[in-house]
Design an enzyme around this catalytic site. Structure first.
Site, PDB file in Angstrom:
ATOM      1  N   GLY A   7     -83.232   3.074  42.765  1.00  0.00           N
ATOM      2  CA  GLY A   7     -83.621   4.467  42.583  1.00  0.00           C
ATOM      3  C   GLY A   7     -84.238   4.700  41.221  1.00  0.00           C
ATOM      4  O   GLY A   7     -84.919   3.839  40.661  1.00  0.00           O
ATOM      5  N   SER A   8     -83.957   5.868  40.659  1.00  0.00           N
ATOM      6  CA  SER A   8     -84.620   6.266  39.418  1.00  0.00           C
ATOM      7  C   SER A   8     -84.219   5.452  38.200  1.00  0.00           C
ATOM      8  O   SER A   8     -84.867   5.554  37.155  1.00  0.00           O
ATOM      9  CB  SER A   8     -84.361   7.752  39.142  1.00  0.00           C
ATOM     10  OG  SER A   8     -85.003   8.553  40.118  1.00  0.00           O
ATOM     11  N   THR A   9     -83.164   4.638  38.297  1.00  0.00           N
ATOM     12  CA  THR A   9     -82.849   3.764  37.167  1.00  0.00           C
ATOM     13  C   THR A   9     -83.984   2.776  36.921  1.00  0.00           C
ATOM     14  O   THR A   9     -84.131   2.248  35.815  1.00  0.00           O
ATOM     15  CB  THR A   9     -81.534   2.989  37.404  1.00  0.00           C
ATOM     16  OG1 THR A   9     -81.682   2.130  38.538  1.00  0.00           O
ATOM     17  CG2 THR A   9     -80.367   3.941  37.635  1.00  0.00           C
ATOM     18  N   PHE A  10     -84.812   2.542  37.943  1.00  0.00           N
ATOM     19  CA  PHE A  10     -85.935   1.610  37.830  1.00  0.00           C
ATOM     20  C   PHE A  10     -87.107   2.220  37.063  1.00  0.00           C
ATOM     21  O   PHE A  10     -88.022   1.509  36.640  1.00  0.00           O
ATOM     22  CB  PHE A  10     -86.393   1.192  39.229  1.00  0.00           C
ATOM     23  CG  PHE A  10     -87.352   0.028  39.261  1.00  0.00           C
ATOM     24  CD1 PHE A  10     -86.901  -1.265  39.080  1.00  0.00           C
ATOM     25  CD2 PHE A  10     -88.703   0.234  39.489  1.00  0.00           C
ATOM     26  CE1 PHE A  10     -87.782  -2.340  39.115  1.00  0.00           C
ATOM     27  CE2 PHE A  10     -89.596  -0.826  39.529  1.00  0.00           C
ATOM     28  CZ  PHE A  10     -89.134  -2.122  39.338  1.00  0.00           C
ATOM     29  N   LYS A  11     -87.104   3.546  36.882  1.00  0.00           N
ATOM     30  CA  LYS A  11     -88.224   4.209  36.204  1.00  0.00           C
ATOM     31  C   LYS A  11     -88.405   3.718  34.772  1.00  0.00           C
ATOM     32  O   LYS A  11     -89.528   3.744  34.240  1.00  0.00           O
ATOM     33  CB  LYS A  11     -88.029   5.726  36.229  1.00  0.00           C
ATOM     34  CG  LYS A  11     -88.216   6.340  37.614  1.00  0.00           C
ATOM     35  CD  LYS A  11     -87.868   7.824  37.637  1.00  0.00           C
ATOM     36  CE  LYS A  11     -88.049   8.408  39.033  1.00  0.00           C
ATOM     37  NZ  LYS A  11     -87.580   9.801  39.139  1.00  0.00           N
TER      38      LYS A  11
END
Length: 319
Positions: free
Chosen positions: A5-9
């Site tokens: 999810g957004s941790t990959f941003k």
């Protein structure tokens, strides 16, 4: 392994900064969605985030910012940096059945499915969905490297082994696996600033779970279990059937300016990283700092007061 999810941003941000697609001043307008061809990609915030810079995009987890940046890159660009930070590969920890995760490339898709990569798939991967898979251990390893300037360490379980008569027989220390070499010295600086604001700025997605005395930085994430149709994109997660609810993630490090620990957590079907996973990491980090760095913990309590007063004053300032 799960979609991060957004941790990959943070990884997408590093790739875009290093490839010269963005810098700290690049502004992208988010109106709540982004159209590529016939498909519309929605931001989690229906009304959008307005004019958005890198730090704000990380702080408030703007999908559109990272998708627009990703559309100017190749999936192999993003994959290069993700793999450099240890994602998509086993860490080598001495535990059985470790998952490797997956960081896709154009070549991988061609071999796996026999078809070419599509631009829209890059947009989904850029925000940690689609084919991207990672373990929470990999996320902690990657964010540890973001915190320490790019050093990748192999995690381990046992610290010391003692003989039956109580003598130290063997001790284990962190093993340096590699150093991520970035071209731009400012890349990690602004990524870390965004991660700090996630937790310590009132507009950050984890502000209300920031803890005290730890000066934590990190990123919330929501891992979709099933893709949603256009009419259900903004359906309240808690109203879904339990097995369809999103997983909640958080990964962070602390203290922000003198990092000592990185930690990650996932709460399956927990809906939100901020309310489900962040308190877990906050509790682990707090106990670690109290036990192993008590003086630093006390110093950070004073910093927290200063930071809190700063943000209160900024919110009261006239527009």
């Amino acid at each position: 392994h799960f979609s991060p999810g957004s941790t990959f941003k943070a990884i997408t941000g590093i790739a875009a900064f290093e490839e010269g697609i963005i810098d700290e001043n690049t502004e992208v307008f988010c109106n709540g969605s982004y159209r590529l061809g016939r498909k519309v990609y929605h931001c989690w915030k229906k009304e959008g985030h307005g004019s958005t810079t890198l730090v704000k995009a990380i702080r408030e987890s703007c999908n559109v910012y990272f998708q627009k940046a990703a559309n100017r890159m190749d999936i192999d660009d993003i994959s290069k940096y993700a793999k450099a930070f240890g994602l998509g590969a086993r860490t080598g920890i001495s535990l059985p059945r470790e998952a490797s995760g997956l960081i896709p490339t154009k070549e991988w898709k061609k071999k796996r499915f026999g078809v070419e990569w599509q631009a829209g798939e890059t947009l989904s991967c850029a925000i940690g969905q689609s084919y991207v898979l990672s373990s929470t251990l990999q996320l902690a390893q990657a964010y540890g490297a973001i915190a320490n300037g790019g050093k990748i360490y192999r995690p381990y379980v046992v610290k010391d082994i003692y003989s039956p008569d109580g003598e130290l027989a063997k001790t284990f220390t962190p093993e340096l696996l590699g150093q991520v070499k970035l071209k731009n010295q400012k890349t990690l600086k602004f990524i870390r600033e965004g991660l700090y604001q996630v937790v310590n700025n009132p507009k950050g997605t984890a502000f209300y779970r920031r803890g005290q005395g730890i000066q934590m930085a990190g990123k919330t994430g929501t891992s979709q279990v099933r893709s949603a149709s256009a009419d259900k994109v903004y359906q309240k997660c808690e109203n879904m059937d339990f097995d369809s609810r999103h997983h909640g993630l958080f990964v962070g490090f602390a203290p922000y300016d003198r990092p000592k620990i990185a930690a990650a957590a996932i709460v399956e079907h927990g809906c939100h990283g901020s309310s489900a996973a962040t308190p877990v990491v906050e509790a682990v980090v707090t106990q670690y700092m109290k036990k192993y760095h008590p003086q630093m913990y006390l110093e950070n309590l004073e910093k927290d007061k200063t930071v809190r007063e700063k943000w209160i004053q900024s919110m009261r300032a006239p527009v």
